[in-house]
Design a protein around this motif. Structure first.
Motif, mmCIF file in Angstrom:
data_model
loop_
_atom_site.group_PDB
_atom_site.id
_atom_site.type_symbol
_atom_site.label_atom_id
_atom_site.label_comp_id
_atom_site.label_asym_id
_atom_site.label_seq_id
_atom_site.Cartn_x
_atom_site.Cartn_y
_atom_site.Cartn_z
ATOM 1 N N ALA A 65 0.837 -1.205 0.000
ATOM 2 C CA ALA A 65 0.000 0.000 0.000
ATOM 3 C C ALA A 65 0.872 1.255 0.000
ATOM 4 O O ALA A 65 0.535 2.263 -0.655
ATOM 5 N N CYS A 66 1.989 1.227 0.705
ATOM 6 C CA CYS A 66 2.916 2.365 0.707
ATOM 7 C C CYS A 66 3.488 2.609 -0.679
ATOM 8 O O CYS A 66 3.618 3.770 -1.126
ATOM 9 N N ASN A 67 3.854 1.540 -1.362
ATOM 10 C CA ASN A 67 4.407 1.692 -2.705
ATOM 11 C C ASN A 67 3.367 2.246 -3.678
ATOM 12 O O ASN A 67 3.687 3.082 -4.546
ATOM 13 N N ALA A 68 2.118 1.805 -3.535
ATOM 14 C CA ALA A 68 1.051 2.360 -4.368
ATOM 15 C C ALA A 68 0.820 3.835 -4.025
ATOM 16 O O ALA A 68 0.600 4.678 -4.924
ATOM 17 N N TYR A 69 0.908 4.166 -2.733
ATOM 18 C CA TYR A 69 0.690 5.537 -2.259
ATOM 19 C C TYR A 69 1.769 6.479 -2.794
ATOM 20 O O TYR A 69 1.473 7.571 -3.294
ATOM 21 N N ILE A 70 3.031 6.047 -2.689
ATOM 22 C CA ILE A 70 4.105 6.945 -3.131
ATOM 23 C C ILE A 70 4.051 7.155 -4.642
ATOM 24 O O ILE A 70 4.306 8.250 -5.147
ATOM 25 N N ASP A 71 3.653 6.107 -5.372
ATOM 26 C CA ASP A 71 3.509 6.263 -6.826
ATOM 27 C C ASP A 71 2.364 7.217 -7.168
ATOM 28 O O ASP A 71 2.486 8.056 -8.070
ATOM 29 N N ALA A 72 1.252 7.078 -6.434
ATOM 30 C CA ALA A 72 0.085 7.921 -6.720
ATOM 31 C C ALA A 72 0.319 9.367 -6.300
ATOM 32 O O ALA A 72 -0.086 10.314 -7.004
ATOM 33 N N GLN A 73 0.977 9.589 -5.162
ATOM 34 C CA GLN A 73 1.176 10.947 -4.648
ATOM 35 C C GLN A 73 2.328 11.669 -5.344
ATOM 36 O O GLN A 73 2.344 12.901 -5.387
ATOM 37 N N ALA A 74 3.302 10.864 -5.832
ATOM 38 C CA ALA A 74 4.450 11.413 -6.573
ATOM 39 C C ALA A 74 5.092 12.610 -5.869
ATOM 40 O O ALA A 74 5.086 13.738 -6.388
ATOM 41 N N PRO A 75 5.651 12.417 -4.676
ATOM 42 C CA PRO A 75 6.228 13.553 -3.942
ATOM 43 C C PRO A 75 7.356 14.249 -4.691
ATOM 44 O O PRO A 75 7.593 15.443 -4.480
ATOM 45 N N TRP A 76 8.055 13.549 -5.599
ATOM 46 C CA TRP A 76 9.111 14.178 -6.389
ATOM 47 C C TRP A 76 8.544 15.258 -7.310
ATOM 48 O O TRP A 76 9.231 16.252 -7.601
#
Length: 510
Positions: free
Chosen positions: A420-431
């Protein structure tokens, strides 16, 4: 005073070198001990070696050395292996220890005083490999006429004087024990086997031998030595100072959990509680037996040459990867198969890709875009709350599964959050948020670090070295490694050390 918890491995028999089966039990017990310590309990974790019996005497004779010398050598090998596996035992007992001999003899006397021991003569089928007696209906006959025990060991007919324990008198009490304490034996399949065995009728148990000398003398009759299983089982209380009941260690009894292999479930779930009830000693709360490992689909065998030395495994793949694999690969309690392909796949997919890459991405973004400081956070979105809620639910789930010895379930729940974290970071794209919404970027990275903190803390019992490194990179002092500390947020602005990978991909040697 904090609550107490006692967990034990069986004491390992010194007729052979440590193998993956021994490592499996020890790592499982270690995970539980570490988990309970993180949960604020005062823990006593017991392991050790079983050093008496006919097999040890014969093996020593074949090597032209004294039984004690053989026991010293192999016991040290088990201790060295435990240390290499990072097993956090509190006491390593040896049945040749003076205090153990005294404890075993004290237990014998207590059982004898209750009228449950008598002198007779034993005549029956005996398996030297198992150091166990079997009834006729438990045996199978091979075409060459040899009789074989359920374990595959060859049996022989023996007759000699023997002291007996009145096991037949304990059948109803044992059945009542199982009925009134449904969690006393696990897993369920093993409990059913034990109940059926007891219901089939119990015969009095031979508990001494005269045909060899390498054992603890029977009190008052030194022509006899204790049956090795009476001697061995007593370790669980002799390690606590039995018969001295005023010691601080005795406060750990009754044990919360005996972890054993399924081949010795009967000794622990039938004989041991009967001995204790006869002596008027409280019973352990739970006895859980795990299954066996095959290797690349074949039964482990010295003759086949596929017995796995856990030290060699650690040297090749790394300690925490091995610990993780053994707890992750199969449901604890069932049989499983060890394969290098499965181990490498879990290392590269779950450790390196899923967890290692998540940690590296998160911490590298903080180092690059937040001056290497723990970000602050603004109001959480629905997505933030969903991820944090899933992470915060892990501890309650893990407590339930740890007490059921379901390690693979704990790890699967944790990996659901990692995915879920990996899906979250991909969706939120903090970069990308760095250019459009700095505050939102910091919040996303802080949600990820808070979630990684929960993940790392809950994985500490499984992978103490690598998760310690991860928590250090998240800015958590070692003194704050506890479940209770998860309730206290880390202060924003905490300076984090430079990120370093925790799980590199496994690359086989060329």
């Amino acid at each position: 005073m904090s609550a107490r918890y006692m967990v034990t491995t069986p004491i390992y028999y010194v007729n052979g070198s440590p193998h993956i089966g021994h490592a499996y039990t020890s790592i499982a017990a270690d995970v539980i001990a570490r988990f309970k310590r993180l949960d604020g309990l005062k823990v006593f974790f017991l392991t050790g070696t079983d050093e008496h019996g006919q097999k040890v005497e014969q093996a020593a004779s074949s090597h032209h050395i004294a039984p004690q010398a053989l026991a010293d050598k192999i016991s040290q090998a088990f201790r060295d292996t435990a240390d290499k596996l990072n097993i956090s035992y509190d006491h390593f007992i040896r049945t040749t220890d003076t205090n153990h001999k005294q404890g075993a003899q004290a237990l014998w006397k207590k059982v004898a005083e209750s009228g449950n021991i008598y002198l007779g003569a034993y005549e029956g089928w005996y398996a030297l490999r198992d150091e166990c007696f079997y009834t006729e209906d438990e045996l199978t006959t091979q075409p060459d006429g040899k009789k074989i025990a359920p374990t595959g060991a060859e049996v022989e007919w023996v007759k000699e004087p023997s002291y007996f324990f009145r096991l037949s008198q304990w059948q109803d009490k044992l059945l009542s024990l199982y009925e009134n304490n449904p969690h006393f034996i696990g897993p369920e399949s093993r409990k059913n086997e034990i109940i059926n065995f007891v219901k089939s009728g119990l015969k009095d148990l031979s508990i001494s031998r005269t045909s060899f000398q390498w054992g603890i003398p029977v009190p008052g009759d030194e022509n006899h030595v204790m049956y090795v299983w009476f001697d061995a089982l007593a370790n669980y209380i002799s390690a606590l100072g039995y018969p001295e009941s005023q010691s601080d260690l005795w406060a750990f009894w009754p044990a919360n959990l005996h972890l054993v292999g399924k081949e010795i479930a009967r000794f622990h779930a039938v004989y041991w509680p009967a001995f204790l009830m006869a002596a008027g000693i409280e019973l352990p709360a739970r006895i859980y037996s795990h299954g066996w490992w095959t290797v690349e689909g074949e039964k482990m065998s010295k003759s086949v040459g596929n017995v796995i030395n856990p030290s060699d495994l650690v040297d090749e793949f790394g300690l925490d990867a091995v610990r993780f694999f053994l707890m992750r690969e199969i449901p604890f309690g069932g049989d499983g198969n060890f394969s290098r392909e499965s181990l490498i796949r879990r290392m590269n997919v779950e450790l390196a890709n899923d967890l290692g890459n998540l940690a590296q991405r998160t911490l590298s973004l903080i180092a690059r875009h937040c001056e290497g400081k723990l970000p602050r956070q603004d109001e959480h979105t629905v997505e933030d709350k969903a991820l944090l809620s899933q992470a915060h639910a892990l501890l309650g789930q893990a407590r339930i599964f740890i007490d059921a010895q379901q390690f693979h379930e704990i790890l699967e729940k944790i990996w659901q959050v990692i995915r879920a974290c990996n899906a979250y970071i991909d969706a939120q794209a903090p970069w990308a948020l760095k250019k459009t919404d700095l505050s939102r970027m910091e919040t996303v990275l802080r949600v990820l670090t808070d979630t990684l903190r929960v993940i790392g803390t809950l994985l500490l019992p499984f992978m103490p070295d690598t998760m310690g490194k991860l928590l250090t990179q998240l800015g958590i002092p070692k003194g704050e490694y506890s479940f209770a500390s998860l309730a206290t947020p880390l202060p924003e602005g905490t300076i984090l050390p430079p990120p370093q990978g925790v799980f590199p991909r496994y690359q086989p040697a060329a």
